[in-house]
Every structure is written in C-alpha cells, then in structure tokens.
Design a protein around this motif. Structure first.
Motif, PDB file in Angstrom:
ATOM      1  N   HIS A   1       0.824  -1.206   0.000  1.00 26.69           N
ATOM      2  CA  HIS A   1       0.000   0.000   0.000  1.00 26.69           C
ATOM      3  C   HIS A   1       0.860   1.259   0.000  1.00 26.69           C
ATOM      4  CE1 HIS A   1      -2.443   3.141   2.153  1.00 26.69           C
ATOM      5  NE2 HIS A   1      -3.236   2.851   1.145  1.00 26.69           N
ATOM      6  N   ALA A   2       1.913   1.255   0.792  1.00 23.43           N
ATOM      7  CA  ALA A   2       2.801   2.414   0.826  1.00 23.43           C
ATOM      8  C   ALA A   2       3.400   2.686  -0.546  1.00 23.43           C
ATOM      9  CB  ALA A   2       3.903   2.202   1.860  1.00 23.43           C
ATOM     10  N   SER A   3       3.731   1.613  -1.263  1.00 19.60           N
ATOM     11  CA  SER A   3       4.297   1.814  -2.601  1.00 19.60           C
ATOM     12  C   SER A   3       3.260   2.373  -3.565  1.00 19.60           C
ATOM     13  CB  SER A   3       4.880   0.497  -3.134  1.00 19.60           C
ATOM     14  OG  SER A   3       3.889  -0.408  -3.597  1.00 19.60           O
ATOM     15  N   LEU A   4       2.000   2.029  -3.365  1.00 18.71           N
ATOM     16  CA  LEU A   4       0.932   2.590  -4.199  1.00 18.71           C
ATOM     17  C   LEU A   4       0.723   4.068  -3.911  1.00 18.71           C
ATOM     18  CD1 LEU A   4      -1.832  -0.171  -4.298  1.00 18.71           C
ATOM     19  CD2 LEU A   4      -0.705   0.880  -6.257  1.00 18.71           C
ATOM     20  N   THR A   5       0.793   4.445  -2.654  1.00 20.83           N
ATOM     21  CA  THR A   5       0.567   5.853  -2.310  1.00 20.83           C
ATOM     22  C   THR A   5       1.661   6.756  -2.869  1.00 20.83           C
ATOM     23  OG1 THR A   5       1.724   5.702  -0.177  1.00 20.83           O
ATOM     24  CG2 THR A   5      -0.649   5.197  -0.186  1.00 20.83           C
ATOM     25  N   ARG A   6       2.800   6.180  -3.225  1.00 18.66           N
ATOM     26  CA  ARG A   6       3.886   6.975  -3.806  1.00 18.66           C
ATOM     27  C   ARG A   6       3.766   7.129  -5.322  1.00 18.66           C
ATOM     28  NH1 ARG A   6       6.805   4.230   0.439  1.00 18.66           N
ATOM     29  NH2 ARG A   6       7.382   2.516  -0.965  1.00 18.66           N
ATOM     30  N   GLN A   7       2.768   6.491  -5.919  1.00 21.21           N
ATOM     31  CA  GLN A   7       2.575   6.605  -7.367  1.00 21.21           C
ATOM     32  C   GLN A   7       1.939   7.945  -7.725  1.00 21.21           C
ATOM     33  OE1 GLN A   7       3.732   4.050  -9.494  1.00 21.21           O
ATOM     34  NE2 GLN A   7       4.537   3.355  -7.509  1.00 21.21           N
ATOM     35  N   GLU A   8       2.441   8.575  -8.756  1.00 23.11           N
ATOM     36  CA  GLU A   8       1.872   9.818  -9.267  1.00 23.11           C
ATOM     37  C   GLU A   8       1.328   9.562 -10.663  1.00 23.11           C
ATOM     38  OE1 GLU A   8       4.694  12.964  -9.085  1.00 23.11           O
ATOM     39  OE2 GLU A   8       4.898  12.874  -6.894  1.00 23.11           O
ATOM     40  N   LEU A   9       0.085   9.932 -10.893  1.00 24.37           N
ATOM     41  CA  LEU A   9      -0.580   9.688 -12.162  1.00 24.37           C
ATOM     42  C   LEU A   9      -0.919  11.008 -12.844  1.00 24.37           C
ATOM     43  CD1 LEU A   9      -2.992   6.804 -11.102  1.00 24.37           C
ATOM     44  CD2 LEU A   9      -0.950   6.610 -12.518  1.00 24.37           C
ATOM     45  N   PRO A  10      -1.117  10.969 -14.158  1.00 24.65           N
ATOM     46  CA  PRO A  10      -1.522  12.203 -14.855  1.00 24.65           C
ATOM     47  C   PRO A  10      -2.864  12.711 -14.346  1.00 24.65           C
ATOM     48  CG  PRO A  10      -0.825  10.482 -16.405  1.00 24.65           C
ATOM     49  CD  PRO A  10      -0.936   9.827 -15.067  1.00 24.65           C
ATOM     50  N   ASP A  11      -3.114  13.979 -14.571  1.00 22.32           N
ATOM     51  CA  ASP A  11      -4.390  14.570 -14.182  1.00 22.32           C
ATOM     52  C   ASP A  11      -5.542  13.772 -14.785  1.00 22.32           C
ATOM     53  OD1 ASP A  11      -3.092  16.538 -12.807  1.00 22.32           O
ATOM     54  OD2 ASP A  11      -3.305  18.068 -14.373  1.00 22.32           O
ATOM     55  N   GLY A  12      -6.574  13.542 -13.960  1.00 26.15           N
ATOM     56  CA  GLY A  12      -7.748  12.811 -14.424  1.00 26.15           C
ATOM     57  C   GLY A  12      -7.691  11.320 -14.186  1.00 26.15           C
ATOM     58  N   TRP A  13      -6.553  10.819 -13.674  1.00 25.04           N
ATOM     59  CA  TRP A  13      -6.397   9.387 -13.430  1.00 25.04           C
ATOM     60  C   TRP A  13      -6.288   9.104 -11.936  1.00 25.04           C
ATOM     61  CZ3 TRP A  13      -6.720   5.369 -16.792  1.00 25.04           C
ATOM     62  CH2 TRP A  13      -6.729   5.685 -18.151  1.00 25.04           C
ATOM     63  N   GLU A  14      -6.745   7.913 -11.538  1.00 17.78           N
ATOM     64  CA  GLU A  14      -6.620   7.450 -10.160  1.00 17.78           C
ATOM     65  C   GLU A  14      -6.462   5.938 -10.158  1.00 17.78           C
ATOM     66  OE1 GLU A  14     -10.253   8.587  -8.280  1.00 17.78           O
ATOM     67  OE2 GLU A  14     -11.462   7.104  -9.348  1.00 17.78           O
TER      68      GLU A  14
ATOM     69  N   LEU B   1      -0.332  -6.653  -8.725  1.00 13.44           N
ATOM     70  CA  LEU B   1       0.599  -6.398  -7.633  1.00 13.44           C
ATOM     71  C   LEU B   1       0.442  -7.518  -6.623  1.00 13.44           C
ATOM     72  CD1 LEU B   1       2.683  -4.696  -6.137  1.00 13.44           C
ATOM     73  CD2 LEU B   1       0.798  -3.379  -5.130  1.00 13.44           C
ATOM     74  N   ASP B   2       1.414  -8.404  -6.551  1.00 12.44           N
ATOM     75  CA  ASP B   2       1.345  -9.469  -5.562  1.00 12.44           C
ATOM     76  C   ASP B   2       1.468  -8.877  -4.159  1.00 12.44           C
ATOM     77  OD1 ASP B   2       1.019 -11.328  -7.532  1.00 12.44           O
ATOM     78  OD2 ASP B   2       3.076 -12.076  -7.472  1.00 12.44           O
ATOM     79  N   ALA B   3       0.864  -9.545  -3.189  1.00 12.39           N
ATOM     80  CA  ALA B   3       0.752  -8.998  -1.841  1.00 12.39           C
ATOM     81  C   ALA B   3       2.106  -8.711  -1.206  1.00 12.39           C
ATOM     82  CB  ALA B   3      -0.035  -9.972  -0.956  1.00 12.39           C
ATOM     83  N   ASP B   4       3.126  -9.478  -1.564  1.00 13.09           N
ATOM     84  CA  ASP B   4       4.433  -9.318  -0.932  1.00 13.09           C
ATOM     85  C   ASP B   4       5.399  -8.453  -1.744  1.00 13.09           C
ATOM     86  OD1 ASP B   4       4.487 -11.244  -2.897  1.00 13.09           O
ATOM     87  OD2 ASP B   4       5.468 -12.790  -1.698  1.00 13.09           O
ATOM     88  N   ASP B   5       4.916  -7.856  -2.845  1.00 13.83           N
ATOM     89  CA  ASP B   5       5.786  -7.047  -3.700  1.00 13.83           C
ATOM     90  C   ASP B   5       5.496  -5.560  -3.534  1.00 13.83           C
ATOM     91  OD1 ASP B   5       6.866  -9.414  -4.594  1.00 13.83           O
ATOM     92  OD2 ASP B   5       5.681  -9.469  -6.437  1.00 13.83           O
ATOM     93  N   GLN B   6       6.325  -4.736  -4.194  1.00 10.45           N
ATOM     94  CA  GLN B   6       6.178  -3.281  -4.115  1.00 10.45           C
ATOM     95  C   GLN B   6       6.424  -2.662  -5.487  1.00 10.45           C
ATOM     96  OE1 GLN B   6       8.539  -1.515  -0.898  1.00 10.45           O
ATOM     97  NE2 GLN B   6       8.568  -3.499   0.131  1.00 10.45           N
ATOM     98  N   LEU B   7       5.737  -1.543  -5.750  1.00 13.70           N
ATOM     99  CA  LEU B   7       5.919  -0.786  -6.984  1.00 13.70           C
ATOM    100  C   LEU B   7       6.838   0.405  -6.729  1.00 13.70           C
ATOM    101  CD1 LEU B   7       2.260  -0.599  -8.359  1.00 13.70           C
ATOM    102  CD2 LEU B   7       4.028  -2.291  -8.908  1.00 13.70           C
ATOM    103  N   PRO B   8       7.964   0.503  -7.417  1.00 17.74           N
ATOM    104  CA  PRO B   8       8.780   1.707  -7.294  1.00 17.74           C
ATOM    105  C   PRO B   8       8.036   2.930  -7.825  1.00 17.74           C
ATOM    106  CG  PRO B   8      10.043  -0.101  -8.253  1.00 17.74           C
ATOM    107  CD  PRO B   8       8.609  -0.530  -8.246  1.00 17.74           C
ATOM    108  N   PRO B   9       8.374   4.118  -7.343  1.00 14.14           N
ATOM    109  CA  PRO B   9       7.722   5.333  -7.853  1.00 14.14           C
ATOM    110  C   PRO B   9       7.828   5.439  -9.368  1.00 14.14           C
ATOM    111  CG  PRO B   9       9.004   5.835  -5.886  1.00 14.14           C
ATOM    112  CD  PRO B   9       9.331   4.417  -6.252  1.00 14.14           C
ATOM    113  N   GLY B  10       6.742   5.883  -9.992  1.00 15.90           N
ATOM    114  CA  GLY B  10       6.732   6.084 -11.434  1.00 15.90           C
ATOM    115  C   GLY B  10       6.242   4.908 -12.246  1.00 15.90           C
ATOM    116  N   THR B  11       6.061   3.756 -11.611  1.00 18.06           N
ATOM    117  CA  THR B  11       5.706   2.552 -12.364  1.00 18.06           C
ATOM    118  C   THR B  11       4.367   2.689 -13.079  1.00 18.06           C
ATOM    119  OG1 THR B  11       6.967   1.126 -10.860  1.00 18.06           O
ATOM    120  CG2 THR B  11       5.258   0.082 -12.190  1.00 18.06           C
ATOM    121  N   LEU B  12       3.327   3.069 -12.359  1.00 19.91           N
ATOM    122  CA  LEU B  12       1.997   3.141 -12.977  1.00 19.91           C
ATOM    123  C   LEU B  12       1.958   4.173 -14.091  1.00 19.91           C
ATOM    124  CD1 LEU B  12      -0.548   2.818 -10.018  1.00 19.91           C
ATOM    125  CD2 LEU B  12       0.205   1.055 -11.632  1.00 19.91           C
ATOM    126  N   ALA B  13       2.616   5.295 -13.904  1.00 19.59           N
ATOM    127  CA  ALA B  13       2.612   6.335 -14.931  1.00 19.59           C
ATOM    128  C   ALA B  13       3.301   5.857 -16.204  1.00 19.59           C
ATOM    129  CB  ALA B  13       3.282   7.598 -14.400  1.00 19.59           C
TER     130      ALA B  13
END
Length: 252
Positions: A23-36, A89-101
């Motif tokens: 969850h913490a790794s998700l909260t660090r994701q930044e998306l373009p305007d209009g996306w969530e 996103l597997d439960a035991d993994d993390q997304l680095p910042p910028g991944t979703l964008a």
C-alpha cells in the motif's frame, strides 16, 4: 470524469503482513491529471487473518472467497475492476515510484499495445536488491516473441508476469488467469503475447520480495511431473490462440 487503473492483488494469510508495504508503494505513485488507482485485494480463502492488514483507505476494496489459488483470486477480483486498465501487484511485492505512470503512458500512447511489463529487482530479506541480466530491449514486444524465448530457455520468459499492466477488455476476452496451481500468470502472459504486441520498460517496475514463505519457493512448485504438465498446457493455449490469428483491435 476520472479514469481508473485497477490494481489487483491476490493474498493468503502468510503474505498478508506485507500488504502495508504494498500500500505504501501505491501511495507513492503519481498519475496524470484525471487518473486514479483503485486497489482490489482478494483473499484466497476466508481465514479471518488477512483483514487486519488491509489499509483503511477509501481507494481499497477487500473481498474474500473460497480458496482456489492466486489465479482464481485475481480473476474473481475482476468483478470489482471498474477501470480501463488492470495492474498486477502481488501482496508481498512493491511498486517503485513512477511505475503506474510509465505503464499507462505506454498503452495510452499506442492502441496496438495490449499490455506492458518492466524490469524487476529481487528484494532480499536484508533489504538489499539484486537484478538480472538478459532483459529485452526497451520498447515494443512483437507477437510470439515471449513464447519463442520461453520455449528456448527452459520455460523462463524474458519479461516477468508479476509486472503485468493490461487493458481490461483484453484481459477479460482471454478469461483472466489460467486455472493452474502455479504458472497461471505465465500462462496469461503468453496468451496475451499470442494475440497482441506488448511493451517492456527498462526502468525498474517491481521489487519482487524473496522470503521463505513465498509460493514459488515451495517444493511443490518445482515438482517435475506437475511442472511439465503446466508448461504443456500453457504452451498449447498460446499456440492455439496464435493459430486462430485473432488480434487485439488496434493492431495492423
């Protein structure tokens, strides 16, 4: 109107303690305007031991169901997937910042790309990371390329299915994840590559946690007879899809 990326996580009791880090790794994701993003957590079972680790966040949906393995949990979670894209996103993994964008940019930029993957680092128990050699060149992955590599390299794909970002309509058209006790994500990856081009990002898009309780570390995962059966059905599905010559809309 805001547009959504649905992040899908299958979880069972042993891996639930890692959900706050995910969850913490998700909260660090930044998306373009209009996306969530909207995180759908599906427990593979009804243990009563997972809910206490689920973050108190309006962007998170938690569901439970009878056990059937991670592929079943992810597929049933698609009932809550009310967005255009699905991210694993597997439960035991993390997304680095910028991944979703980055994933989003790849698919928004080319309707002929059905899915995206990215570079992975192992996250070791001491907090250090380790990379891999042999990543493909960044950019498009042509139809059939993943199957050819996988077949030639002892059933190891050159891109990691745990990094998958995919168009929801394409994922549903293929029926979600395969009904296998393991390799269900590899089976989906090869099926996707049979019908559509993909994308690979050279930037690190996943921290893949290595820990003693992970499913891929258990002896049953490497049982020779079962592994051979899994690989046979994964390959057969991908080849039959290729033979049908159906291509994801938007491809030439």
């Amino acid at each position: 109107m805001r547009r959504r990326i649905i992040v899908v996580t299958a979880v069972h009791a042993p891996s639930a303690r890692f959900l706050p880090d995910a969850h913490a790794s998700l909260t660090r994701q930044e998306l373009p305007d209009g996306w969530e993003w909207h995180w759908v957590i599906q427990e593979d079972g009804t243990s009563g031991e997972v809910a206490r680790y689920v973050p108190d966040d309006a962007r998170v949906t938690f569901r439970q169901g009878r056990p059937g393995g991670p592929g079943v949990a992810r597929t049933i979670a698609l009932a809550q997937a009310d967005g255009e894209y699905v991210k694993v996103l597997d439960a035991d993994d993390q997304l680095p910042p910028g991944t979703l964008a980055r994933d989003l940019a790849a698919l928004e930029g080319d309707r002929g790309i059905g899915w995206a993957t990215s570079r992975v680092l192992d996250l070791l128990p001491d907090g250090s990371t380790a990379g891999f050699d042999g990543d493909p060149e960044p950019g498009p992955i042509e139809r059939g390329a993943v199957l050819d590599f996988w077949k030639a390299h002892d059933f190891l794909a050159q891109v990691h299915p745990a990094t998958l970002f995919v168009r929801r309509d394409l994922l549903l058209a293929l029926g979600g994840w395969m009904a296998l006790p393991a390799s269900e994500d590899t089976g989906l990856l090869l099926a996707l590559n049979a019908v559509s081009r993909g994308w690979f990002s050279a930037e690190v898009g996943l921290l893949y946690r290595k820990w003693p309780g992970q499913a891929t570390g258990q002896a049953s995962h490497t049982d020779a007879a079962e592994r051979a059966a899994r690989m046979a059905v994964v390959e057969a599905r991908a080849r039959r899809l290729a033979d049908l010559n159906w291509r994801y809309p938007g491809m030439d």
